[in-house]
Design a protein around this motif. Structure first.
Motif, mmCIF file in Angstrom:
data_model
loop_
_atom_site.group_PDB
_atom_site.id
_atom_site.type_symbol
_atom_site.label_atom_id
_atom_site.label_comp_id
_atom_site.label_asym_id
_atom_site.label_seq_id
_atom_site.Cartn_x
_atom_site.Cartn_y
_atom_site.Cartn_z
ATOM 1 N N TRP A 160 0.869 -1.189 0.000
ATOM 2 C CA TRP A 160 0.000 0.000 0.000
ATOM 3 C C TRP A 160 0.885 1.210 0.000
ATOM 4 N N LEU A 164 -1.168 0.644 -3.593
ATOM 5 C CA LEU A 164 -1.362 -0.625 -4.294
ATOM 6 C C LEU A 164 -0.313 -0.873 -5.370
ATOM 7 N N LEU A 175 -9.662 -4.541 -7.774
ATOM 8 C CA LEU A 175 -10.757 -4.042 -6.953
ATOM 9 C C LEU A 175 -11.899 -5.037 -7.033
ATOM 10 N N SER A 226 -15.777 -6.473 -5.010
ATOM 11 C CA SER A 226 -16.810 -6.398 -3.979
ATOM 12 C C SER A 226 -16.751 -7.701 -3.194
ATOM 13 N N GLU A 280 -15.985 -2.834 -0.645
ATOM 14 C CA GLU A 280 -14.995 -2.788 -1.716
ATOM 15 C C GLU A 280 -13.643 -3.077 -1.082
ATOM 16 N N TYR A 291 -9.401 -4.585 -2.038
ATOM 17 C CA TYR A 291 -8.413 -4.844 -3.077
ATOM 18 C C TYR A 291 -7.810 -6.219 -2.851
ATOM 19 N N ASN A 311 -8.783 -4.721 3.265
ATOM 20 C CA ASN A 311 -10.125 -4.272 3.631
ATOM 21 C C ASN A 311 -9.984 -3.081 4.576
#
Length: 137
Positions: free
Chosen positions: A48, A50, A56, A58, A67, A69, A96
């Motif tokens: 991070w 990213l 990405l 859900s 949402e 990654y 998350n």
């Protein structure tokens, strides 16, 4: 007390390590070895901001759809106790922003050889042993 274990995460993208605890969450079901982390842990691992290849997605959680990654095959994970270390497993990282702790999926728990005996009392063992272990507080 839920089952929490000491883990070492090692980034496959730069080799940074994080030593932490993780919740073994049987409600976190997955089709691959997945580990969910908050952005602060991803940052320590060099994931991070990213890296290239992050996806990405859900994701369904206990609190609803969020949402998150996904970074495929981003870390190796091993469980560390006072007397042994599990085998190392390469896992996908789910970042998350709503998490406050690291979560191990059911798939990753099996790959690490974690067998939950008494979830309320936080008792577990490695699948290849008889020694009963207590959750990390």
């Amino acid at each position: 007390m839920p089952v929490k274990v000491r883990i070492v995460l090692k980034s496959m993208l730069g080799g940074r390590e994080v030593h932490s605890t993780a919740l073994v969450n049987t409600g976190f079901t997955s089709e691959a070895p997945d580990i969910a982390v908050p952005p602060s842990v991803a940052e320590k691992l060099g994931l991070w901001p990213l890296p290239e290849g992050a996806i990405l997605a859900s994701v369904e959680t206990g609190g609803g759809v969020v949402e998150a990654y996904i970074i495929p095959r981003a870390v190796s994970v091993r469980v560390v106790t006072s007397d042994r270390t599990s085998r190392e497993v390469v896992a996908n990282v789910l970042i998350n922003p709503y998490l406050s702790e690291i979560l191990i999926s059911d798939y990753l728990a099996e790959e690490l050889g974690i067998q939950i005996l008494y979830p309320r009392r936080g008792l577990w063992k490695f699948v290849d042993e008889d020694k009963i272990r207590e959750s990390i507080a």
